[in-house]
Design an enzyme around this catalytic site. Structure first.
Site, PDB file in Angstrom:
ATOM      1  N   ARG A  69       0.822  -1.217   0.000  1.00  0.00           N
ATOM      2  CA  ARG A  69       0.000   0.000   0.000  1.00  0.00           C
ATOM      3  C   ARG A  69       0.853   1.263   0.000  1.00  0.00           C
ATOM      4  O   ARG A  69       0.589   2.198  -0.741  1.00  0.00           O
ATOM      5  CB  ARG A  69      -0.909   0.016   1.234  1.00  0.00           C
ATOM      6  CG  ARG A  69      -1.983  -1.045   1.231  1.00  0.00           C
ATOM      7  CD  ARG A  69      -2.950  -0.818   2.374  1.00  0.00           C
ATOM      8  NE  ARG A  69      -3.914  -1.904   2.513  1.00  0.00           N
ATOM      9  CZ  ARG A  69      -4.945  -1.878   3.348  1.00  0.00           C
ATOM     10  NH1 ARG A  69      -5.132  -0.822   4.120  1.00  0.00           N
ATOM     11  NH2 ARG A  69      -5.776  -2.896   3.419  1.00  0.00           N
ATOM     12  N   LYS A  73       7.388   3.321   1.070  1.00  0.00           N
ATOM     13  CA  LYS A  73       8.058   2.061   1.414  1.00  0.00           C
ATOM     14  C   LYS A  73       8.299   1.212   0.169  1.00  0.00           C
ATOM     15  O   LYS A  73       9.329   0.537   0.059  1.00  0.00           O
ATOM     16  CB  LYS A  73       7.220   1.277   2.427  1.00  0.00           C
ATOM     17  CG  LYS A  73       7.213   1.879   3.827  1.00  0.00           C
ATOM     18  CD  LYS A  73       6.435   1.000   4.790  1.00  0.00           C
ATOM     19  CE  LYS A  73       6.472   1.553   6.201  1.00  0.00           C
ATOM     20  NZ  LYS A  73       5.698   0.706   7.155  1.00  0.00           N
ATOM     21  N   TYR A 212      -5.412 -14.414  14.312  1.00  0.00           N
ATOM     22  CA  TYR A 212      -4.448 -14.634  13.230  1.00  0.00           C
ATOM     23  C   TYR A 212      -4.379 -16.080  12.745  1.00  0.00           C
ATOM     24  O   TYR A 212      -4.301 -16.338  11.544  1.00  0.00           O
ATOM     25  CB  TYR A 212      -3.062 -14.198  13.724  1.00  0.00           C
ATOM     26  CG  TYR A 212      -1.928 -14.357  12.746  1.00  0.00           C
ATOM     27  CD1 TYR A 212      -1.844 -13.566  11.612  1.00  0.00           C
ATOM     28  CD2 TYR A 212      -0.909 -15.287  12.979  1.00  0.00           C
ATOM     29  CE1 TYR A 212      -0.785 -13.686  10.720  1.00  0.00           C
ATOM     30  CE2 TYR A 212       0.155 -15.418  12.102  1.00  0.00           C
ATOM     31  CZ  TYR A 212       0.216 -14.619  10.969  1.00  0.00           C
ATOM     32  OH  TYR A 212       1.262 -14.744  10.101  1.00  0.00           O
ATOM     33  N   LYS A 216      -4.777 -18.154   8.678  1.00  0.00           N
ATOM     34  CA  LYS A 216      -3.587 -18.834   8.179  1.00  0.00           C
ATOM     35  C   LYS A 216      -3.840 -20.337   8.024  1.00  0.00           C
ATOM     36  O   LYS A 216      -3.319 -20.974   7.098  1.00  0.00           O
ATOM     37  CB  LYS A 216      -2.412 -18.579   9.126  1.00  0.00           C
ATOM     38  CG  LYS A 216      -1.869 -17.153   9.064  1.00  0.00           C
ATOM     39  CD  LYS A 216      -1.395 -16.803   7.667  1.00  0.00           C
ATOM     40  CE  LYS A 216      -0.679 -15.471   7.617  1.00  0.00           C
ATOM     41  NZ  LYS A 216      -0.226 -15.118   6.246  1.00  0.00           N
TER      42      LYS A 216
END
Length: 377
Positions: A69, A73, A212, A216
């Site tokens: 995004r 960076k 999380y 995953k």
């Protein structure tokens, strides 16, 4: 009985010899993950594991497209990655700013990459974007639980869906004769690879990873299913690719331009800016449970992941603890090589969990017994 002992010894020796040969790579010396001169699309490429992957792929001669995004960076990472190029005069690099939690954005990413790549789809697509918010389940807002599923599961699923539809369409790799409207399939001798980055958190329920771990684990399940489904298309291509290349064959069958392989990489702890942010959120019991876990730098995890892919791995763990967890929890997942090592270690891990499982549960229980628990109001 003596004869039985002799045969048992022979079989045991043969088993150990095969096990050793399998682990030493005698059955898989071939490089199964060629990237030199090929184009790799990598999401989550601006920092952490993604940045490390981009740099190593650059060193191996790949053309690299990174997606994230933050434009600043991205630009900094692109400079870092391109500086490591094996052939600076011929390799190319590109950055795309996008929100990968949007299905439309994933389609745009592929379209932009294809145009940038002279009209050819990327050869390798790596769905690496992800963020961990390691907090206790009841303390986590529902919005965060939803956003964790969006970035850690749906982003990769959107990219997988768009990529496979692109790769498996014959029209994406055909030359058409405008005079007679006949199409000749251009086949690629090298496989295309779609790679999902999951986590060792998919193997083990751990207090503090409820937001999380489920997405995953879903990624690992998606990889299992896609690995099975791709046999359908690869088998079809294998049966018909020869006559599809024959311009004089009026009965030529349309096939995809290349075989497609699915992989799932399962790293553990990675020392990165993202990990530092996670540590600030973690409950103390989560830190205690993983205190002895090995950690890898972004370069170390990238190197281990690509070594596993080059060896032909499907479910690729990047450090010893992840490899042990993987072997013990393979279930119906595809085994690597002959599967001898997986079978042996899987049996050992089953016994290890008789000790490790209760120990981990006991630590959490003891933490609660001492009263250090925040209850909902």
């Amino acid at each position: 009985m003596a004869l039985g002992i002799v045969w048992a010894s022979v079989l045991l020796s043969l088993f150990l010899a095969l096990l050793t040969a399998d682990r030493m790579g005698f059955f898989r010396r071939k490089n199964h993950f060629h990237v030199e001169g090929r184009t790799v699309l990598l999401t989550g490429g601006s920092q952490g594991m993604g940045r490390g992957l981009g740099r190593l792929l650059s060193q191996k001669g790949a053309n690299v497209v990174i997606v994230a995004r933050n434009r600043q960076k991205l630009d900094e990472a692109l400079q870092y990655i391109s500086a490591a190029a094996k052939s600076p005069s011929t390799q190319r690099f590109h950055a795309i700013s996008a929100d990968v939690t949007s299905a439309e954005e994933n389609t745009r990413i592929l379209e932009e990459t294809t145009v940038w790549n002279a009209g050819h789809p990327p050869d390798v697509v790596w769905a690496n974007a992800g963020v961990s918010v390691p907090t206790l389940f009841i303390d986590t807002p529902l919005e965060t639980l939803r956003s964790q599923m969006e970035i850690n599961y749906w982003a990769a699923t959107y990219l997988a869906h768009a990529t496979l539809r692109l790769w498996l369409r014959p029209s994406s790799s055909t030359d058409t004769d405008k005079n007679n409207n006949n199409s000749r399939i251009r086949t690629d001798p090298l496989q295309r690879h779609f790679i999902l980055t999951s986590s060792t958190a998919a193997f083990c329920g751990l207090a503090g990873y409820s937001p999380y771990s489920p997405p995953k684990a879903a990624l690992r399940s998606l990889a299992d299913n896609l690995q099975s489904e791709l046999n359908l298309y690869n088998g079809h291509r294998s049966a018909h690719r020869n006559n599809s290349n024959n311009d004089n064959d009026k009965d030529a069958v349309a096939v995809p331009g290349a075989d497609v392989k699915i992989h799932c990489v399962v790293p553990g702890t990675i020392t990165s800016p993202g990990h530092a942010a996670e540590q600030a959120l973690k409950h103390p019991i989560t830190k205690e449970l993983e205190a002895s876990d090995p950690a890898q730098s972004e370069d170390e995890v990238a190197a281990a992941a690509i070594r596993g892919l080059e060896a032909g791995g499907f479910l690729v763990a990047t450090q010893w603890l992840g490899k042990a967890m993987r072997a013990g929890m393979l279930g119906g997942s595809k085994r690597d090589g002959w599967g001898v090592w997986d079978a042996f270690v899987g049996g050992v891990v089953g016994w290890v969990w008789l000790v490790v499982g209760p120990d981990m549960e006991g630590k959490v229980w003891e933490w609660g017994r001492k009263g250090r628990v925040g209850l909902p109001e």
